[in-house]
Design a protein around this motif. Structure first.
Motif, PDB file in Angstrom:
ATOM      1  N   SER A 128       0.788  -1.236   0.000  1.00 19.54           N
ATOM      2  CA  SER A 128       0.000   0.000   0.000  1.00 19.54           C
ATOM      3  C   SER A 128       0.823   1.292   0.000  1.00 19.54           C
ATOM      4  CB  SER A 128      -0.939   0.014   1.207  1.00 19.54           C
ATOM      5  OG  SER A 128      -0.186  -0.026   2.404  1.00 19.54           O
ATOM      6  N   GLU A 129       2.110   1.219   0.406  1.00 21.79           N
ATOM      7  CA  GLU A 129       2.860   2.482   0.520  1.00 21.79           C
ATOM      8  C   GLU A 129       4.358   2.285   0.353  1.00 21.79           C
ATOM      9  OE1 GLU A 129       1.844   3.871   4.445  1.00 21.79           O
ATOM     10  OE2 GLU A 129       3.232   2.487   5.411  1.00 21.79           O
ATOM     11  N   LEU A 130       5.009   3.413   0.094  1.00 19.93           N
ATOM     12  CA  LEU A 130       6.461   3.491   0.063  1.00 19.93           C
ATOM     13  C   LEU A 130       6.869   4.269   1.306  1.00 19.93           C
ATOM     14  CD1 LEU A 130       9.170   3.173  -1.552  1.00 19.93           C
ATOM     15  CD2 LEU A 130       8.718   5.464  -2.422  1.00 19.93           C
ATOM     16  N   GLN A 131       7.867   3.766   2.018  1.00 22.54           N
ATOM     17  CA  GLN A 131       8.327   4.434   3.231  1.00 22.54           C
ATOM     18  C   GLN A 131       9.778   4.842   3.053  1.00 22.54           C
ATOM     19  OE1 GLN A 131       7.684   1.814   6.548  1.00 22.54           O
ATOM     20  NE2 GLN A 131       5.559   1.434   5.983  1.00 22.54           N
ATOM     21  N   ILE A 132      10.050   6.119   3.304  1.00 20.50           N
ATOM     22  CA  ILE A 132      11.429   6.585   3.276  1.00 20.50           C
ATOM     23  C   ILE A 132      11.710   7.363   4.552  1.00 20.50           C
ATOM     24  CG2 ILE A 132      11.584   6.643   0.752  1.00 20.50           C
ATOM     25  CD1 ILE A 132      11.398   9.670   0.895  1.00 20.50           C
ATOM     26  N   ASN A 133      12.958   7.334   4.955  1.00 21.29           N
ATOM     27  CA  ASN A 133      13.411   8.054   6.134  1.00 21.29           C
ATOM     28  C   ASN A 133      13.944   9.403   5.681  1.00 21.29           C
ATOM     29  OD1 ASN A 133      15.065   9.170   8.151  1.00 21.29           O
ATOM     30  ND2 ASN A 133      15.588   7.169   8.973  1.00 21.29           N
ATOM     31  N   MET A 134      13.279  10.452   6.157  1.00 20.16           N
ATOM     32  CA  MET A 134      13.707  11.816   5.840  1.00 20.16           C
ATOM     33  C   MET A 134      14.148  12.472   7.144  1.00 20.16           C
ATOM     34  SD  MET A 134      10.815  12.969   3.066  1.00 20.16           S
ATOM     35  CE  MET A 134      11.518  14.604   2.913  1.00 20.16           C
ATOM     36  N   ARG A 135      15.478  12.472   7.355  1.00 24.25           N
ATOM     37  CA  ARG A 135      16.066  13.083   8.558  1.00 24.25           C
ATOM     38  C   ARG A 135      15.453  12.538   9.840  1.00 24.25           C
ATOM     39  NH1 ARG A 135      15.716  18.616   5.635  1.00 24.25           N
ATOM     40  NH2 ARG A 135      17.594  18.516   4.388  1.00 24.25           N
ATOM     41  N   GLY A 136      15.328  11.228   9.913  1.00 29.91           N
ATOM     42  CA  GLY A 136      14.838  10.590  11.120  1.00 29.91           C
ATOM     43  C   GLY A 136      13.331  10.432  11.211  1.00 29.91           C
ATOM     44  N   ARG A 137      12.598  10.963  10.275  1.00 34.18           N
ATOM     45  CA  ARG A 137      11.143  10.817  10.257  1.00 34.18           C
ATOM     46  C   ARG A 137      10.729   9.953   9.074  1.00 34.18           C
ATOM     47  NH1 ARG A 137       8.032  15.395  12.921  1.00 34.18           N
ATOM     48  NH2 ARG A 137       9.631  16.365  14.205  1.00 34.18           N
ATOM     49  N   THR A 138       9.756   9.102   9.309  1.00 36.62           N
ATOM     50  CA  THR A 138       9.278   8.232   8.241  1.00 36.62           C
ATOM     51  C   THR A 138       8.210   8.940   7.425  1.00 36.62           C
ATOM     52  OG1 THR A 138       9.722   6.257   9.558  1.00 36.62           O
ATOM     53  CG2 THR A 138       8.208   6.008   7.708  1.00 36.62           C
ATOM     54  N   LYS A 139       8.481   9.058   6.126  1.00 38.92           N
ATOM     55  CA  LYS A 139       7.485   9.620   5.208  1.00 38.92           C
ATOM     56  C   LYS A 139       6.822   8.444   4.515  1.00 38.92           C
ATOM     57  CE  LYS A 139       6.651  12.909   1.522  1.00 38.92           C
ATOM     58  NZ  LYS A 139       5.612  13.692   2.169  1.00 38.92           N
ATOM     59  N   ARG A 140       5.504   8.419   4.559  1.00 37.66           N
ATOM     60  CA  ARG A 140       4.722   7.354   3.937  1.00 37.66           C
ATOM     61  C   ARG A 140       4.007   7.936   2.720  1.00 37.66           C
ATOM     62  NH1 ARG A 140       4.922   3.602   7.900  1.00 37.66           N
ATOM     63  NH2 ARG A 140       5.000   4.289  10.054  1.00 37.66           N
ATOM     64  N   ILE A 141       4.280   7.341   1.569  1.00 36.02           N
ATOM     65  CA  ILE A 141       3.687   7.804   0.317  1.00 36.02           C
ATOM     66  C   ILE A 141       2.829   6.667  -0.223  1.00 36.02           C
ATOM     67  CG2 ILE A 141       4.148   8.676  -1.996  1.00 36.02           C
ATOM     68  CD1 ILE A 141       6.992   9.429  -0.936  1.00 36.02           C
ATOM     69  N   PRO A 142       1.543   6.924  -0.475  1.00 38.38           N
ATOM     70  CA  PRO A 142       0.707   5.857  -1.042  1.00 38.38           C
ATOM     71  C   PRO A 142       1.343   5.310  -2.322  1.00 38.38           C
ATOM     72  CG  PRO A 142      -0.637   7.735  -0.424  1.00 38.38           C
ATOM     73  CD  PRO A 142       0.798   8.171  -0.290  1.00 38.38           C
ATOM     74  N   ARG A 143       1.411   4.014  -2.417  1.00 43.52           N
ATOM     75  CA  ARG A 143       2.074   3.377  -3.563  1.00 43.52           C
ATOM     76  C   ARG A 143       1.466   3.821  -4.893  1.00 43.52           C
ATOM     77  NH1 ARG A 143       3.976  -2.903  -3.861  1.00 43.52           N
ATOM     78  NH2 ARG A 143       4.594  -2.887  -6.041  1.00 43.52           N
TER      79      ARG A 143
END
Length: 158
Positions: A128-143
């Motif tokens: 359902s999503e792509l998760q990336i770490n942006m400066r220690g915070r997880t950004k969740r982007i709908p796939r």
């Protein structure tokens, strides 16, 4: 816009690669170079990068397949065979598993329908999503909103 010969070149390269136990990842035709350059990116059937010796062994069968088909109409060209590397687009699930923790650039459509871009370290891609770490915070982007994920060179945090 991709070159119109790319589909035919991909078909020929895909067959030659499969015959030798390799998997075609991408074909690029760089017509702005003199002579033009035909790049064929491959990996081993098990998903691992290929060695320099394997690239060399694949070069002759690929060249023969392209020449026999006459796709390039006797154009002079350089054939480059290599494995995918930094700057390549992640597409398959195994790409996302292999490059966990690597820096990526993501193009996606935001909630307003506008194209957006962000960079961070790849955490994972789920159904359902792509998760990336942006400066220690997880950004969740709908796939479904993700347009492209590219490996990028690590930034130097100075």
């Amino acid at each position: 816009m991709p070159h119109p010969l790319i589909p035919e070149l991909e078909t020929l390269a895909g067959r030659a690669c499969a015959d030798l136990g390799f998997e075609l990842r991408q074909v690029n035709l760089l017509t702005h170079r003199i002579p033009m350059t035909l790049q064929v990116l491959v990996q081993r059937g098990d998903g691992q990068d290929i060695s320099l010796d394997e690239c060399a062994a694949l070069s002759a069968p690929l060249g023969e397949a392209f020449d026999a088909a006459g796709v390039l109409d006797q154009e002079t060209y350089i054939l480059e065979v290599s494995s995918p590397g930094v700057g390549d687009e992640l597409r398959e699930d195994r790409d996302f598993r292999s490059f966990r923790g690597f820096p990526v650039a993501v193009r996606f459509t935001d909630r307003n329908g506008a194209e957006a871009r962000c960079e961070g370290l790849l955490l994972e891609r789920t159904a359902s999503e792509l998760q990336i770490n942006m400066r220690g915070r997880t950004k969740r982007i709908p796939r479904a909103s993700v347009l492209q994920v590219l490996l990028v060179a690590p930034s130097t945090g100075t």
